[in-house]
Design an enzyme around this catalytic site. Structure first.
Site, mmCIF file in Angstrom:
data_model
loop_
_atom_site.group_PDB
_atom_site.id
_atom_site.type_symbol
_atom_site.label_atom_id
_atom_site.label_comp_id
_atom_site.label_asym_id
_atom_site.label_seq_id
_atom_site.Cartn_x
_atom_site.Cartn_y
_atom_site.Cartn_z
ATOM 1 N N CYS A 12 0.952 -1.124 -0.149
ATOM 2 C CA CYS A 12 0.048 -0.054 -0.098
ATOM 3 C C CYS A 12 0.858 1.357 -0.041
ATOM 4 O O CYS A 12 0.205 2.294 -0.422
ATOM 5 C CB CYS A 12 -0.859 0.052 1.226
ATOM 6 S SG CYS A 12 -2.073 -1.403 1.240
ATOM 7 N N HIS A 45 -3.483 6.794 2.538
ATOM 8 C CA HIS A 45 -3.923 5.570 1.998
ATOM 9 C C HIS A 45 -5.074 5.185 2.391
ATOM 10 O O HIS A 45 -5.610 5.461 3.692
ATOM 11 C CB HIS A 45 -2.687 4.465 2.568
ATOM 12 C CG HIS A 45 -3.350 3.045 2.057
ATOM 13 N ND1 HIS A 45 -3.658 2.826 0.829
ATOM 14 C CD2 HIS A 45 -3.221 2.060 2.957
ATOM 15 C CE1 HIS A 45 -3.987 1.655 0.881
ATOM 16 N NE2 HIS A 45 -4.078 0.858 2.138
ATOM 17 N N ASN A 66 -10.072 -0.511 -0.209
ATOM 18 C CA ASN A 66 -8.380 -0.409 -0.034
ATOM 19 C C ASN A 66 -8.028 -0.995 -1.546
ATOM 20 O O ASN A 66 -8.008 -2.138 -1.699
ATOM 21 C CB ASN A 66 -7.992 -1.334 1.078
ATOM 22 C CG ASN A 66 -6.338 -1.158 1.283
ATOM 23 O OD1 ASN A 66 -5.640 -0.722 0.412
ATOM 24 N ND2 ASN A 66 -5.899 -1.733 2.260
#
Ligand code: UT7
Length: 330
Positions: free
Chosen positions: A116, A257, A287
Protein backbone atom coordinates in the site's frame (compact mmCIF):
# COMPACT_ATOMS: atom_id res chain seq x y z
CA UNK A 1 21.55 16.51 -3.08
CA UNK A 2 19.29 16.22 -6.11
CA UNK A 3 20.50 18.21 -9.07
CA UNK A 4 17.03 18.85 -10.48
CA UNK A 5 13.59 19.27 -8.86
CA UNK A 6 10.70 17.14 -10.09
CA UNK A 7 7.05 17.91 -10.65
CA UNK A 8 3.82 16.03 -11.36
CA UNK A 9 2.79 17.06 -14.90
CA UNK A 10 -0.54 15.23 -14.98
CA UNK A 11 -2.66 12.55 -13.29
CA UNK A 12 -5.19 9.91 -14.34
CA UNK A 13 -7.13 7.09 -12.77
CA UNK A 14 -9.34 4.21 -13.74
CA UNK A 15 -11.62 1.81 -11.89
CA UNK A 16 -13.45 -1.13 -13.45
CA UNK A 17 -17.19 -0.67 -14.07
CA UNK A 18 -18.43 -3.52 -11.89
CA UNK A 19 -19.48 -2.37 -8.41
CA UNK A 20 -19.58 -4.88 -5.57
CA UNK A 21 -21.71 -3.47 -2.76
CA UNK A 22 -21.62 -4.48 0.90
CA UNK A 23 -24.95 -6.22 0.32
CA UNK A 24 -23.28 -8.29 -2.43
CA UNK A 25 -20.44 -9.20 0.00
CA UNK A 26 -23.03 -10.20 2.62
CA UNK A 27 -24.35 -12.80 0.16
CA UNK A 28 -20.90 -14.46 0.14
CA UNK A 29 -19.83 -14.30 3.83
CA UNK A 30 -21.46 -13.80 7.22
CA UNK A 31 -21.40 -10.00 7.41
CA UNK A 32 -23.66 -6.98 6.88
CA UNK A 33 -23.61 -3.58 5.22
CA UNK A 34 -23.99 -2.02 8.67
CA UNK A 35 -20.94 -3.84 10.12
CA UNK A 36 -18.69 -3.08 7.14
CA UNK A 37 -19.66 0.61 7.08
CA UNK A 38 -19.25 1.01 10.85
CA UNK A 39 -15.88 -0.80 11.09
CA UNK A 40 -14.26 0.42 7.83
CA UNK A 41 -16.33 3.19 6.21
CA UNK A 42 -16.50 1.16 2.99
CA UNK A 43 -19.79 1.08 1.05
CA UNK A 44 -18.65 -0.52 -2.20
CA UNK A 45 -15.59 -1.52 -4.21
CA UNK A 46 -14.81 -2.07 -7.91
CA UNK A 47 -14.04 -5.50 -9.30
CA UNK A 48 -12.20 -6.14 -12.58
CA UNK A 49 -13.61 -8.59 -15.10
CA UNK A 50 -12.08 -12.05 -15.66
CA UNK A 51 -10.31 -10.81 -18.81
CA UNK A 52 -8.91 -7.67 -17.17
CA UNK A 53 -5.46 -7.88 -15.60
CA UNK A 54 -3.59 -5.22 -13.62
CA UNK A 55 -1.88 -3.87 -16.78
CA UNK A 56 -5.29 -3.37 -18.44
CA UNK A 57 -6.42 -1.13 -15.57
CA UNK A 58 -3.03 0.61 -15.54
CA UNK A 59 -3.04 1.57 -19.23
CA UNK A 60 -6.45 3.24 -18.89
CA UNK A 61 -5.15 5.35 -15.99
CA UNK A 62 -1.91 6.08 -17.88
CA UNK A 63 -3.75 7.26 -21.01
CA UNK A 64 -5.72 9.70 -18.85
CA UNK A 65 -2.49 10.94 -17.23
CA UNK A 66 -0.96 11.47 -20.71
CA UNK A 67 -4.02 13.41 -21.78
CA UNK A 68 -3.98 15.51 -18.59
CA UNK A 69 -0.24 16.27 -18.85
CA UNK A 70 0.00 16.74 -22.63
CA UNK A 71 3.00 14.38 -22.55
CA UNK A 72 3.16 11.68 -25.24
CA UNK A 73 4.13 8.03 -24.73
CA UNK A 74 7.09 8.63 -27.08
CA UNK A 75 8.60 11.12 -24.55
CA UNK A 76 8.67 8.66 -21.62
CA UNK A 77 12.07 7.25 -20.65
CA UNK A 78 11.11 5.62 -17.33
CA UNK A 79 8.13 3.46 -16.28
CA UNK A 80 7.74 2.48 -12.62
CA UNK A 81 4.73 0.40 -11.61
CA UNK A 82 3.81 -0.15 -7.96
CA UNK A 83 1.78 -3.33 -7.55
CA UNK A 84 1.44 -6.50 -5.49
CA UNK A 85 -0.80 -8.06 -8.13
CA UNK A 86 1.40 -8.06 -11.25
CA UNK A 87 0.03 -9.68 -14.42
CA UNK A 88 2.73 -12.38 -13.96
CA UNK A 89 5.50 -13.07 -11.42
CA UNK A 90 7.82 -12.46 -14.40
CA UNK A 91 8.17 -10.27 -16.49
CA UNK A 92 7.35 -7.03 -14.73
CA UNK A 93 3.99 -5.38 -15.39
CA UNK A 94 5.89 -2.19 -16.33
CA UNK A 95 7.26 -3.94 -19.46
CA UNK A 96 3.76 -5.07 -20.48
CA UNK A 97 2.43 -1.53 -20.01
CA UNK A 98 5.38 -0.09 -21.95
CA UNK A 99 4.50 -2.26 -24.96
CA UNK A 100 0.75 -1.63 -24.77
CA UNK A 101 1.27 2.16 -24.64
CA UNK A 102 3.99 2.31 -27.31
CA UNK A 103 6.63 3.69 -24.95
CA UNK A 104 10.11 3.57 -26.59
CA UNK A 105 12.37 0.55 -26.05
CA UNK A 106 15.01 2.91 -24.61
CA UNK A 107 12.83 3.47 -21.51
CA UNK A 108 13.79 1.76 -18.23
CA UNK A 109 10.80 -0.28 -16.96
CA UNK A 110 10.39 -2.06 -13.64
CA UNK A 111 7.92 -2.85 -10.85
CA UNK A 112 8.09 -1.87 -7.19
CA UNK A 113 6.58 -4.06 -4.48
CA UNK A 114 5.93 -2.01 -1.35
CA UNK A 115 2.22 -2.92 -1.08
CA UNK A 116 0.00 0.00 0.00
CA UNK A 117 3.02 2.34 0.30
CA UNK A 118 4.10 1.29 -3.20
CA UNK A 119 3.07 4.47 -4.99
CA UNK A 120 5.11 6.66 -2.63
CA UNK A 121 8.10 4.32 -3.04
CA UNK A 122 7.62 4.50 -6.82
CA UNK A 123 7.43 8.31 -7.06
CA UNK A 124 10.43 8.64 -4.76
CA UNK A 125 12.42 6.28 -6.99
CA UNK A 126 11.32 7.99 -10.23
CA UNK A 127 12.02 11.46 -8.83
CA UNK A 128 15.49 10.43 -7.67
CA UNK A 129 16.24 9.03 -11.13
CA UNK A 130 15.03 12.23 -12.81
CA UNK A 131 16.89 14.39 -10.29
CA UNK A 132 20.08 12.55 -11.18
CA UNK A 133 19.82 14.00 -14.67
CA UNK A 134 19.80 10.56 -16.33
CA UNK A 135 16.03 10.40 -17.02
CA UNK A 136 13.63 13.17 -17.95
CA UNK A 137 10.02 11.96 -18.01
CA UNK A 138 8.55 9.13 -15.95
CA UNK A 139 5.23 7.35 -16.03
CA UNK A 140 4.53 6.19 -12.47
CA UNK A 141 1.54 3.93 -11.85
CA UNK A 142 -0.09 2.28 -8.85
CA UNK A 143 -2.34 -0.53 -10.08
CA UNK A 144 -3.96 -3.55 -8.47
CA UNK A 145 -6.34 -6.38 -9.15
CA UNK A 146 -6.66 -7.35 -5.49
CA UNK A 147 -9.85 -9.31 -6.19
CA UNK A 148 -7.53 -11.98 -7.66
CA UNK A 149 -5.75 -12.52 -4.31
CA UNK A 150 -8.67 -12.06 -1.90
CA UNK A 151 -10.17 -15.07 -0.17
CA UNK A 152 -13.86 -14.55 -0.84
CA UNK A 153 -14.65 -16.88 2.07
CA UNK A 154 -12.72 -14.81 4.65
CA UNK A 155 -15.03 -12.18 6.10
CA UNK A 156 -12.13 -10.52 7.93
CA UNK A 157 -10.48 -9.40 4.66
CA UNK A 158 -12.72 -9.82 1.61
CA UNK A 159 -14.88 -6.77 2.29
CA UNK A 160 -11.85 -4.47 2.49
CA UNK A 161 -10.20 -4.72 -0.91
CA UNK A 162 -10.93 -3.55 -4.46
CA UNK A 163 -9.40 -3.09 -7.91
CA UNK A 164 -8.22 0.06 -9.70
CA UNK A 165 -5.31 2.09 -11.02
CA UNK A 166 -3.88 5.59 -10.78
CA UNK A 167 -1.06 7.16 -12.78
CA UNK A 168 1.08 10.29 -12.82
CA UNK A 169 3.53 11.71 -15.32
CA UNK A 170 6.59 13.21 -13.65
CA UNK A 171 9.10 15.58 -15.22
CA UNK A 172 11.67 18.24 -14.37
CA UNK A 173 10.28 21.15 -12.36
CA UNK A 174 10.75 24.56 -13.96
CA UNK A 175 11.32 26.06 -10.51
CA UNK A 176 12.92 24.88 -7.26
CA UNK A 177 10.44 24.54 -4.40
CA UNK A 178 7.62 23.49 -6.75
CA UNK A 179 6.82 19.80 -7.14
CA UNK A 180 7.88 16.87 -5.01
CA UNK A 181 9.73 18.61 -2.20
CA UNK A 182 10.43 15.66 0.07
CA UNK A 183 9.79 12.02 0.88
CA UNK A 184 10.29 9.72 3.81
CA UNK A 185 10.27 5.94 3.37
CA UNK A 186 10.72 3.11 5.85
CA UNK A 187 9.85 -0.44 6.75
CA UNK A 188 9.12 -2.55 9.83
CA UNK A 189 10.42 -5.86 8.47
CA UNK A 190 9.88 -7.63 11.79
CA UNK A 191 6.12 -7.48 11.19
CA UNK A 192 6.08 -9.24 7.81
CA UNK A 193 3.65 -11.90 9.03
CA UNK A 194 0.85 -9.43 9.89
CA UNK A 195 -0.15 -8.93 6.27
CA UNK A 196 1.04 -11.52 3.78
CA UNK A 197 0.26 -13.72 0.79
CA UNK A 198 2.20 -16.76 2.02
CA UNK A 199 2.03 -18.92 -1.11
CA UNK A 200 3.36 -18.66 -4.65
CA UNK A 201 6.89 -17.44 -3.86
CA UNK A 202 10.16 -19.36 -3.40
CA UNK A 203 9.32 -20.08 0.26
CA UNK A 204 6.11 -21.93 -0.61
CA UNK A 205 5.79 -22.55 -4.35
CA UNK A 206 2.27 -23.20 -5.58
CA UNK A 207 1.26 -26.84 -5.26
CA UNK A 208 -2.15 -28.52 -5.02
CA UNK A 209 -1.55 -28.63 -1.22
CA UNK A 210 -0.70 -24.92 -0.93
CA UNK A 211 -3.83 -24.11 -2.93
CA UNK A 212 -5.94 -26.37 -0.73
CA UNK A 213 -4.58 -24.44 2.29
CA UNK A 214 -5.54 -21.14 0.61
CA UNK A 215 -1.96 -19.80 0.73
CA UNK A 216 -2.48 -17.89 -2.53
CA UNK A 217 -4.74 -15.44 -0.67
CA UNK A 218 -4.17 -12.37 1.53
CA UNK A 219 -3.86 -13.19 5.26
CA UNK A 220 -4.15 -10.28 7.65
CA UNK A 221 -4.12 -9.80 11.40
CA UNK A 222 -6.50 -6.87 11.12
CA UNK A 223 -6.44 -5.50 14.65
CA UNK A 224 -2.61 -5.44 14.89
CA UNK A 225 -2.31 -3.89 11.41
CA UNK A 226 -4.89 -1.27 12.35
CA UNK A 227 -2.98 -0.14 15.46
CA UNK A 228 0.36 0.00 13.63
CA UNK A 229 -1.20 1.83 10.68
CA UNK A 230 -2.40 4.66 12.91
CA UNK A 231 0.89 4.97 14.81
CA UNK A 232 3.21 4.66 11.83
CA UNK A 233 1.25 6.94 9.48
CA UNK A 234 1.11 9.62 12.15
CA UNK A 235 4.89 9.29 12.67
CA UNK A 236 5.61 9.33 8.91
CA UNK A 237 3.53 12.51 8.60
CA UNK A 238 5.17 14.21 11.60
CA UNK A 239 8.71 13.22 10.50
CA UNK A 240 8.41 14.72 7.03
CA UNK A 241 6.81 17.90 8.37
CA UNK A 242 9.62 18.29 10.89
CA UNK A 243 12.25 17.60 8.22
CA UNK A 244 10.88 20.54 6.23
CA UNK A 245 10.22 22.86 9.18
CA UNK A 246 6.46 22.72 8.68
CA UNK A 247 3.53 22.39 11.09
CA UNK A 248 0.55 20.14 10.37
CA UNK A 249 -1.82 23.10 10.03
CA UNK A 250 0.24 24.34 7.03
CA UNK A 251 -0.87 21.31 4.99
CA UNK A 252 -3.76 22.20 2.69
CA UNK A 253 -4.75 18.61 1.87
CA UNK A 254 -3.72 15.20 3.19
CA UNK A 255 -4.12 12.27 0.83
CA UNK A 256 -3.82 9.22 3.06
CA UNK A 257 -3.78 5.60 1.95
CA UNK A 258 -7.42 4.58 1.83
CA UNK A 259 -7.62 1.48 4.04
CA UNK A 260 -10.20 2.28 6.69
CA UNK A 261 -12.09 5.48 7.54
CA UNK A 262 -11.43 4.89 11.25
CA UNK A 263 -7.66 4.92 10.57
CA UNK A 264 -8.02 8.24 8.70
CA UNK A 265 -10.16 9.72 11.50
CA UNK A 266 -7.60 8.67 14.12
CA UNK A 267 -4.67 10.20 12.20
CA UNK A 268 -6.62 13.46 11.76
CA UNK A 269 -7.24 13.52 15.47
CA UNK A 270 -3.59 12.84 16.40
CA UNK A 271 -2.33 15.48 13.94
CA UNK A 272 -5.01 17.85 15.28
CA UNK A 273 -6.34 18.52 11.81
CA UNK A 274 -10.02 18.67 10.81
CA UNK A 275 -11.01 15.52 8.93
CA UNK A 276 -12.21 17.78 6.08
CA UNK A 277 -8.51 18.41 5.38
CA UNK A 278 -8.22 14.71 4.37
CA UNK A 279 -9.30 13.42 0.97
CA UNK A 280 -11.47 10.33 1.41
CA UNK A 281 -12.81 7.92 -1.22
CA UNK A 282 -12.45 4.62 0.68
CA UNK A 283 -16.26 4.48 0.80
CA UNK A 284 -16.37 3.98 -3.00
CA UNK A 285 -13.27 1.88 -3.70
CA UNK A 286 -12.24 0.11 -0.49
CA UNK A 287 -8.52 -0.51 -0.16
CA UNK A 288 -6.85 -0.67 -3.59
CA UNK A 289 -3.32 -0.94 -2.11
CA UNK A 290 -0.74 0.77 -4.37
CA UNK A 291 -3.55 2.29 -6.48
CA UNK A 292 -5.24 3.99 -3.55
CA UNK A 293 -3.15 7.20 -3.33
CA UNK A 294 -2.85 7.91 -7.08
CA UNK A 295 -6.61 7.37 -7.56
CA UNK A 296 -7.32 9.73 -4.65
CA UNK A 297 -4.75 12.25 -5.93
CA UNK A 298 -6.36 12.30 -9.37
CA UNK A 299 -9.87 12.62 -7.95
CA UNK A 300 -8.77 15.39 -5.56
CA UNK A 301 -7.19 17.40 -8.40
CA UNK A 302 -10.18 16.94 -10.68
CA UNK A 303 -12.60 17.87 -7.88
CA UNK A 304 -10.73 21.18 -7.45
CA UNK A 305 -9.42 20.22 -4.00
CA UNK A 306 -5.82 21.10 -4.98
CA UNK A 307 -4.84 24.62 -6.07
CA UNK A 308 -1.63 26.17 -7.32
CA UNK A 309 0.78 27.01 -4.52
CA UNK A 310 -0.87 24.63 -2.07
CA UNK A 311 0.85 21.92 -0.06
CA UNK A 312 -0.30 18.28 -0.21
CA UNK A 313 0.86 15.50 2.09
CA UNK A 314 0.71 11.88 0.92
CA UNK A 315 1.00 9.23 3.62
CA UNK A 316 0.73 5.46 3.41
CA UNK A 317 1.29 2.21 5.22
CA UNK A 318 1.10 -1.39 4.04
CA UNK A 319 2.42 -4.94 3.95
CA UNK A 320 6.11 -5.24 4.64
CA UNK A 321 5.32 -3.48 6.80
CA UNK A 322 6.26 -0.46 4.70
CA UNK A 323 5.45 3.19 5.22
CA UNK A 324 6.01 6.39 3.31
CA UNK A 325 5.15 10.07 3.21
CA UNK A 326 5.64 12.73 0.55
CA UNK A 327 5.19 16.50 0.36
CA UNK A 328 4.10 18.15 -2.87
CA UNK A 329 3.98 21.91 -3.51
CA UNK A 330 1.72 22.64 -6.52
O1 UT7 B 1 -3.65 -1.34 3.68
C1 UT7 B 1 -3.11 -1.47 4.96
C2 UT7 B 1 -3.50 -2.70 5.57
N1 UT7 B 1 -4.84 -2.89 6.00
C3 UT7 B 1 -5.42 -2.18 6.97
O2 UT7 B 1 -5.02 -1.11 7.33
C4 UT7 B 1 -6.61 -2.80 7.62
C5 UT7 B 1 -6.48 -2.70 9.12
N2 UT7 B 1 -7.53 -3.39 9.87
C6 UT7 B 1 -8.83 -3.03 9.81
O3 UT7 B 1 -9.23 -2.19 9.02
C7 UT7 B 1 -9.78 -3.66 10.81
O4 UT7 B 1 -9.03 -4.42 11.71
C8 UT7 B 1 -10.90 -4.54 10.16
C9 UT7 B 1 -11.90 -3.64 9.44
C10 UT7 B 1 -10.29 -5.53 9.21
C11 UT7 B 1 -11.64 -5.29 11.25
O5 UT7 B 1 -12.17 -4.40 12.21
P1 UT7 B 1 -11.94 -4.62 13.78
O6 UT7 B 1 -12.72 -3.61 14.47
O7 UT7 B 1 -10.45 -4.64 14.01
O8 UT7 B 1 -12.59 -6.03 14.01
P2 UT7 B 1 -11.93 -7.36 14.59
O9 UT7 B 1 -11.04 -7.99 13.57
O10 UT7 B 1 -11.35 -7.09 15.93
O11 UT7 B 1 -13.20 -8.24 14.79
C12 UT7 B 1 -14.22 -7.89 15.73
C13 UT7 B 1 -15.33 -8.91 15.62
C14 UT7 B 1 -14.83 -10.35 15.67
O12 UT7 B 1 -15.81 -11.12 16.35
P3 UT7 B 1 -15.59 -11.55 17.88
O13 UT7 B 1 -14.31 -12.33 17.91
O14 UT7 B 1 -15.51 -10.25 18.64
O15 UT7 B 1 -16.81 -12.36 18.17
C15 UT7 B 1 -14.77 -10.77 14.22
O16 UT7 B 1 -14.94 -12.16 14.05
O17 UT7 B 1 -15.96 -8.77 14.35
C16 UT7 B 1 -15.95 -10.03 13.67
N3 UT7 B 1 -15.81 -9.76 12.24
C17 UT7 B 1 -16.87 -9.51 11.46
N4 UT7 B 1 -18.18 -9.44 11.71
C18 UT7 B 1 -18.98 -9.14 10.66
C19 UT7 B 1 -14.67 -9.69 11.50
N5 UT7 B 1 -14.96 -9.40 10.23
C20 UT7 B 1 -16.33 -9.28 10.17
C21 UT7 B 1 -17.22 -8.99 9.12
N6 UT7 B 1 -18.54 -8.92 9.43
N7 UT7 B 1 -16.81 -8.75 7.87
Amino acid sequence: MPTRSTVILGTGSYAPDRILTNEDVAKMVDTSDEWIRARSGIRERRIAGPDEATSDLAIQAARRAFEDSGVKASEIDLVVVATVTPDYPMPSTACIIQHKLGIPSTAACFDVNAACSGFIYAIDTACAMISSGRYSKALVIGAEKLSSVVDWQDRGTCMLFGDGAGAVVIGVSPKRGIGLIGTKLGSLGEDTDLLIIPGGGSRTPTTPDSIARGEQFIKMKGKEVFKLAVRVMEEAARDILEQHGLAAHQIDLVIPHQANLRIIDAIAQYLELPVERFFVNVDRYGNTSAASIPIALDEARKAGRIKQGELTLLVAFGAGLTYGSALIRW
